[in-house]
Structures are given as C-alpha cells and as structure tokens.
Design a protein around this motif. Structure first.
Motif, PDB file in Angstrom:
ATOM      1  N   PHE A 148       0.836  -1.195   0.000  1.00  0.00           N
ATOM      2  CA  PHE A 148       0.000   0.000   0.000  1.00  0.00           C
ATOM      3  C   PHE A 148       0.876   1.253   0.000  1.00  0.00           C
ATOM      4  CE2 PHE A 148      -2.462  -3.359   2.004  1.00  0.00           C
ATOM      5  CZ  PHE A 148      -3.653  -3.292   1.292  1.00  0.00           C
ATOM      6  N   TYR A 149       0.445   2.235  -0.791  1.00  0.00           N
ATOM      7  CA  TYR A 149       1.176   3.496  -0.903  1.00  0.00           C
ATOM      8  C   TYR A 149       0.188   4.647  -0.777  1.00  0.00           C
ATOM      9  CZ  TYR A 149       4.744   0.372  -2.715  1.00  0.00           C
ATOM     10  OH  TYR A 149       5.637  -0.658  -2.850  1.00  0.00           O
ATOM     11  N   ALA A 150       0.593   5.661  -0.030  1.00  0.00           N
ATOM     12  CA  ALA A 150      -0.269   6.828   0.182  1.00  0.00           C
ATOM     13  C   ALA A 150       0.447   8.079  -0.311  1.00  0.00           C
ATOM     14  CB  ALA A 150      -0.625   6.970   1.662  1.00  0.00           C
ATOM     15  N   PHE A 151      -0.304   8.932  -0.995  1.00  0.00           N
ATOM     16  CA  PHE A 151       0.276  10.155  -1.556  1.00  0.00           C
ATOM     17  C   PHE A 151      -0.831  11.193  -1.686  1.00  0.00           C
ATOM     18  CE2 PHE A 151      -0.613   6.828  -4.597  1.00  0.00           C
ATOM     19  CZ  PHE A 151      -1.503   7.415  -5.489  1.00  0.00           C
ATOM     20  N   GLN A 152      -0.427  12.446  -1.846  1.00  0.00           N
ATOM     21  CA  GLN A 152      -1.427  13.511  -1.942  1.00  0.00           C
ATOM     22  C   GLN A 152      -2.334  13.280  -3.138  1.00  0.00           C
ATOM     23  OE1 GLN A 152       1.602  16.702  -2.644  1.00  0.00           O
ATOM     24  NE2 GLN A 152       0.191  17.376  -4.250  1.00  0.00           N
ATOM     25  N   GLU A 153      -3.599  13.633  -2.987  1.00  0.00           N
ATOM     26  CA  GLU A 153      -4.597  13.348  -4.016  1.00  0.00           C
ATOM     27  C   GLU A 153      -4.421  14.192  -5.269  1.00  0.00           C
ATOM     28  OE1 GLU A 153      -8.551  12.536  -5.846  1.00  0.00           O
ATOM     29  OE2 GLU A 153      -6.667  11.607  -5.298  1.00  0.00           O
ATOM     30  N   PHE A 154      -4.106  15.465  -5.113  1.00  0.00           N
ATOM     31  CA  PHE A 154      -4.130  16.367  -6.264  1.00  0.00           C
ATOM     32  C   PHE A 154      -2.746  16.520  -6.891  1.00  0.00           C
ATOM     33  CE2 PHE A 154      -7.772  17.947  -3.669  1.00  0.00           C
ATOM     34  CZ  PHE A 154      -8.759  17.489  -4.529  1.00  0.00           C
TER      35      PHE A 154
ATOM     36  N   SER B 137      -4.097   6.199 -13.719  1.00  0.00           N
ATOM     37  CA  SER B 137      -3.744   4.818 -14.055  1.00  0.00           C
ATOM     38  C   SER B 137      -2.358   4.515 -13.500  1.00  0.00           C
ATOM     39  CB  SER B 137      -3.767   4.615 -15.573  1.00  0.00           C
ATOM     40  OG  SER B 137      -2.863   5.503 -16.209  1.00  0.00           O
ATOM     41  N   PHE B 138      -2.044   3.228 -13.388  1.00  0.00           N
ATOM     42  CA  PHE B 138      -0.789   2.813 -12.772  1.00  0.00           C
ATOM     43  C   PHE B 138       0.016   1.942 -13.723  1.00  0.00           C
ATOM     44  CE2 PHE B 138      -3.645   3.712  -9.268  1.00  0.00           C
ATOM     45  CZ  PHE B 138      -2.845   4.483  -8.434  1.00  0.00           C
ATOM     46  N   GLU B 139       1.317   2.206 -13.750  1.00  0.00           N
ATOM     47  CA  GLU B 139       2.276   1.372 -14.469  1.00  0.00           C
ATOM     48  C   GLU B 139       3.409   1.073 -13.493  1.00  0.00           C
ATOM     49  OE1 GLU B 139       3.475   3.467 -17.945  1.00  0.00           O
ATOM     50  OE2 GLU B 139       1.416   3.753 -18.670  1.00  0.00           O
ATOM     51  N   GLU B 140       3.474  -0.179 -13.054  1.00  0.00           N
ATOM     52  CA  GLU B 140       4.397  -0.575 -11.994  1.00  0.00           C
ATOM     53  C   GLU B 140       4.167   0.314 -10.773  1.00  0.00           C
ATOM     54  OE1 GLU B 140       8.304  -0.592 -13.702  1.00  0.00           O
ATOM     55  OE2 GLU B 140       7.954  -2.495 -14.746  1.00  0.00           O
ATOM     56  N   PHE B 141       5.150   1.140 -10.391  1.00  0.00           N
ATOM     57  CA  PHE B 141       4.977   1.980  -9.203  1.00  0.00           C
ATOM     58  C   PHE B 141       4.763   3.449  -9.572  1.00  0.00           C
ATOM     59  CE2 PHE B 141       7.348  -1.709  -7.699  1.00  0.00           C
ATOM     60  CZ  PHE B 141       6.563  -2.091  -6.624  1.00  0.00           C
ATOM     61  N   SER B 142       4.283   3.683 -10.773  1.00  0.00           N
ATOM     62  CA  SER B 142       4.066   5.047 -11.254  1.00  0.00           C
ATOM     63  C   SER B 142       2.577   5.304 -11.425  1.00  0.00           C
ATOM     64  CB  SER B 142       4.789   5.260 -12.587  1.00  0.00           C
ATOM     65  OG  SER B 142       4.562   6.560 -13.080  1.00  0.00           O
ATOM     66  N   VAL B 143       2.116   6.451 -10.926  1.00  0.00           N
ATOM     67  CA  VAL B 143       0.734   6.867 -11.138  1.00  0.00           C
ATOM     68  C   VAL B 143       0.726   7.959 -12.199  1.00  0.00           C
ATOM     69  CG1 VAL B 143       0.825   8.561  -9.229  1.00  0.00           C
ATOM     70  CG2 VAL B 143      -1.386   7.754 -10.076  1.00  0.00           C
ATOM     71  N   ARG B 144      -0.197   7.850 -13.136  1.00  0.00           N
ATOM     72  CA  ARG B 144      -0.315   8.812 -14.231  1.00  0.00           C
ATOM     73  C   ARG B 144      -1.556   9.670 -14.014  1.00  0.00           C
ATOM     74  NH1 ARG B 144       1.654   9.062 -19.423  1.00  0.00           N
ATOM     75  NH2 ARG B 144       2.604   7.002 -19.135  1.00  0.00           N
TER      76      ARG B 144
ATOM     77  N   VAL C 215       5.034   6.518  -6.777  1.00  0.00           N
ATOM     78  CA  VAL C 215       4.242   6.562  -5.548  1.00  0.00           C
ATOM     79  C   VAL C 215       5.070   6.205  -4.321  1.00  0.00           C
ATOM     80  CG1 VAL C 215       2.099   6.052  -6.778  1.00  0.00           C
ATOM     81  CG2 VAL C 215       3.449   4.174  -5.827  1.00  0.00           C
ATOM     82  N   ARG C 216       6.242   5.602  -4.520  1.00  0.00           N
ATOM     83  CA  ARG C 216       7.085   5.241  -3.383  1.00  0.00           C
ATOM     84  C   ARG C 216       7.843   6.443  -2.836  1.00  0.00           C
ATOM     85  NH1 ARG C 216      10.185   0.643  -6.684  1.00  0.00           N
ATOM     86  NH2 ARG C 216      10.236   2.475  -8.059  1.00  0.00           N
ATOM     87  N   THR C 217       8.217   7.345  -3.734  1.00  0.00           N
ATOM     88  CA  THR C 217       9.036   8.495  -3.324  1.00  0.00           C
ATOM     89  C   THR C 217       8.354   9.837  -3.574  1.00  0.00           C
ATOM     90  OG1 THR C 217      10.090   8.630  -5.500  1.00  0.00           O
ATOM     91  CG2 THR C 217      11.116   7.180  -3.850  1.00  0.00           C
ATOM     92  N   GLY C 218       7.336   9.847  -4.452  1.00  0.00           N
ATOM     93  CA  GLY C 218       6.686  11.094  -4.832  1.00  0.00           C
ATOM     94  C   GLY C 218       7.395  11.827  -5.949  1.00  0.00           C
TER      95      GLY C 218
ATOM     96  N   LEU D 162       5.378  14.900  -5.459  1.00  0.00           N
ATOM     97  CA  LEU D 162       4.224  14.666  -4.594  1.00  0.00           C
ATOM     98  C   LEU D 162       4.662  14.500  -3.142  1.00  0.00           C
ATOM     99  CD1 LEU D 162       2.064  11.952  -6.413  1.00  0.00           C
ATOM    100  CD2 LEU D 162       1.571  14.394  -6.241  1.00  0.00           C
ATOM    101  N   LYS D 163       3.757  14.813  -2.248  1.00  0.00           N
ATOM    102  CA  LYS D 163       3.957  14.481  -0.846  1.00  0.00           C
ATOM    103  C   LYS D 163       3.475  13.053  -0.631  1.00  0.00           C
ATOM    104  CE  LYS D 163       2.888  16.042   3.851  1.00  0.00           C
ATOM    105  NZ  LYS D 163       2.146  17.051   4.661  1.00  0.00           N
ATOM    106  N   THR D 164       4.299  12.237  -0.006  1.00  0.00           N
ATOM    107  CA  THR D 164       3.920  10.851   0.259  1.00  0.00           C
ATOM    108  C   THR D 164       3.814  10.616   1.764  1.00  0.00           C
ATOM    109  OG1 THR D 164       6.234  10.128   0.222  1.00  0.00           O
ATOM    110  CG2 THR D 164       5.003  10.020  -1.863  1.00  0.00           C
ATOM    111  N   PHE D 165       3.156   9.521   2.115  1.00  0.00           N
ATOM    112  CA  PHE D 165       2.915   9.198   3.518  1.00  0.00           C
ATOM    113  C   PHE D 165       3.269   7.730   3.765  1.00  0.00           C
ATOM    114  CE2 PHE D 165       0.051  12.445   2.047  1.00  0.00           C
ATOM    115  CZ  PHE D 165       0.075  13.414   3.039  1.00  0.00           C
ATOM    116  N   LYS D 166       3.845   7.463   4.911  1.00  0.00           N
ATOM    117  CA  LYS D 166       4.171   6.089   5.276  1.00  0.00           C
ATOM    118  C   LYS D 166       2.889   5.320   5.562  1.00  0.00           C
ATOM    119  CE  LYS D 166       7.022   3.362   8.445  1.00  0.00           C
ATOM    120  NZ  LYS D 166       7.949   3.405   9.607  1.00  0.00           N
ATOM    121  N   VAL D 167       2.857   4.073   5.122  1.00  0.00           N
ATOM    122  CA  VAL D 167       1.675   3.230   5.318  1.00  0.00           C
ATOM    123  C   VAL D 167       2.093   1.919   5.973  1.00  0.00           C
ATOM    124  CG1 VAL D 167      -0.267   2.070   4.204  1.00  0.00           C
ATOM    125  CG2 VAL D 167       0.588   4.221   3.271  1.00  0.00           C
TER     126      VAL D 167
END
Length: 284
Positions: free
Chosen positions: A212-218, A230-237, A247-250, A261-266
């Motif tokens: 699970f990965y958490a990151f800012q919505e906007f 959409s997602f490709e491996e660990f990338s959100v488009r 999504v791991r580092t923002g 992006l701002k990310t959050f530990k999950v």
C-alpha cells in the motif's frame, strides 16, 4: 446515459465550453447593435434586432447552463477550483437575470430608432460581468484543469471519500507520527485506489504489487485527481495531463509536473491500512 451526454463524453469533448460561445456572442452582438442604433439611427430595426439577439442569448445561456451545472457538481468540494467555479456559476446567474430584466425594460421600445439610456447601461453592465465570468471559466480550464482529459480516465472514480480525524486517537508522547486507521486492507483490490480526507488533508491510497502506498490526491501540475489515474508498476499517471509520479518516493517521472508529490508512510496493523501523519502537539 444522460449525464455522460451532458458531460460531452460521446463527443470526447466537454459540452459546456462548446455551447457558451453562443450566448457570449449573442450578448455582445446585442450590445454592438445598441451602439449602432445610436450611431446610425436612420437604419431601421437595429433596436429590434438587438432585442432578439439578447433573447436568443438568454435561451442559449440557459441551454449551456445545463451541462455547466453537471460539470459543477462533478467538482469535489475540497478541490481548489470549487470556489472559482462557484463564483463563475453565480456570475452567470446574475448575468442571465440582468439580461432578463433588460428584455423587459426594452420590450416597449422596439420601434425606437435609438436605444434608450437605461437598457444600454444594463447591457454594458451585463457585458462587463460576462467578461469577468468568461475569465473565471478560462481559469477553470487552463489553470485548474477542470474537465481537461477526463475522457481519458482509465479507472473508476472512487464513489466515496472517507472522512477521518485524528482528534480522538491516543498519541504517544514520544511518537513523531500517528498512524491513522483508514480501512480494512482487504477492501482495496490490486491497482485500485482509496480516497481519504484526514482533518482536511486529502490523500490517495493505492495497492500495487501487494503493498500500500499513500500520496497527496491532487497533482502538483493542475490539481488533477490522482485517485482517478492509471498505474504502471509503481508510477501513477495523472488523468488530465499525463504527469507521472513514483508513488514510493513522490518523485516526478514524467512532466508536465515539476513539483514532487507528498507521500505518507503506510503500515497494515490488525488488518487495517494505517497512514502515518505528523503528530500535532497539543496547544498550551
């Protein structure tokens, strides 16, 4: 579906921006005909022509308002564009009401060779307000990205946002962060998202390769909703302008976005997805 049609999805183009050109053009035409009646009073029916141009402007404005209202209801309440959209909507209602009053005032003047001062002033005010409203509409598209690229959406829009607060959670004095239980881990399928708002902070949570990965919505570019991306491996488009983030580092992996992006530990605790937020010290 009717909503899809009003959003312009069959055309692959938002419907409201296509339609607003008609009332804008007709209202401006009406004002120009008013001015022409003052400059060329010998030309017959200019005042009458201005009246009917205004009438058609009101009719087309009401038609354009229907898909516009649908677009407005699609903007989330916590989106930065909501305030701009509300001002845009309010101004448009004022403009239509003003032109409705204007029609009533000038309805008995159709045979006059020149337009009278009162309806001319109303038209001038109407055009001025219309210009401001048009500017706000442009901001919604070009600055805020409203309706841009939504027809490229590849994932289902999250139906609900979870609203949570850390106020009632017990915080350890030595903890740098507090883990907020969000939802059951089993609830989130692979490559899908969950959208949560924790004390006003909107966060997207995605499940990728079992983690699970958490990151800012906007999106940091034009505030596109990443929970709809959409997602490709660990990338959100981003569904609007195709910015990509790890999504791991923002980190930005593809523009046009330039800010990470701002990310959050999950962590998963007792079967629940828990998002780490900075601990807020109590006010003394």
């Amino acid at each position: 579906m009717l909503k899809d049609f009003l959003e312009g999805k069959p055309l692959r183009h938002p419907l409201h921006p296509m339609l607003v050109h008609f009332p804008i053009g007709l209202f401006i035409l009406s004002f120009l005909l008013d001015l022409a009646s003052l400059a060329f009073p010998s030309i017959p029916s200019l005042v009458r022509d201005a009246f009917y141009a205004m009438l058609l402007g009101i009719v087309t404005a009401l038609i354009a308002a229907v898909p516009g209202l649908v677009d407005y209801t699609d903007i989330r309440g916590d989106h930065p564009a909501k305030r701009t959209a509300t001002a845009h909507l309010t101004l448009n209602l004022v403009v239509v009401a003003l032109y409705g009053i204007n029609l009533g005032v000038r309805s008995s003047m159709l045979e006059n060779p020149r337009i009278s001062l009162a309806p001319l002033i109303l038209s001038l005010v109407g055009v001025a307000l219309l210009s401001v409203s048009g500017y706000l509409g442009g901001r919604l598209v070009y600055d805020e990205g409203i309706s841009v690229g939504r027809h490229k959406r590849r994932t289902q829009t999250p139906e609900n946002t979870l609203y949570l607060s850390v106020a009632n959670l017990v915080q350890k004095e030595t903890a740098d962060a507090i883990f907020v239980p969000v939802a059951e881990a089993e609830r989130l399928p692979e490559k899908e998202t969950l959208r949560v708002e924790i004390d006003g902070q909107v966060i997207a949570i995605a499940k990728l390769e079992g983690n699970f990965y958490a990151f800012q919505e906007f999106c940091t570019h034009r505030f596109g909703p990443l929970s709809e991306g959409s997602f490709e491996e660990f990338s959100v488009r981003c569904p609007w302008h195709n910015s990509c983030f790890d999504v791991r580092t923002g980190k930005v992996t593809q523009g046009p976005a330039k800010v990470d992006l701002k990310t959050f530990k999950v962590e998963v605790r007792d079967g629940k997805i828990c998002v780490a937020l900075p601990r807020v010290s109590p006010l003394s």
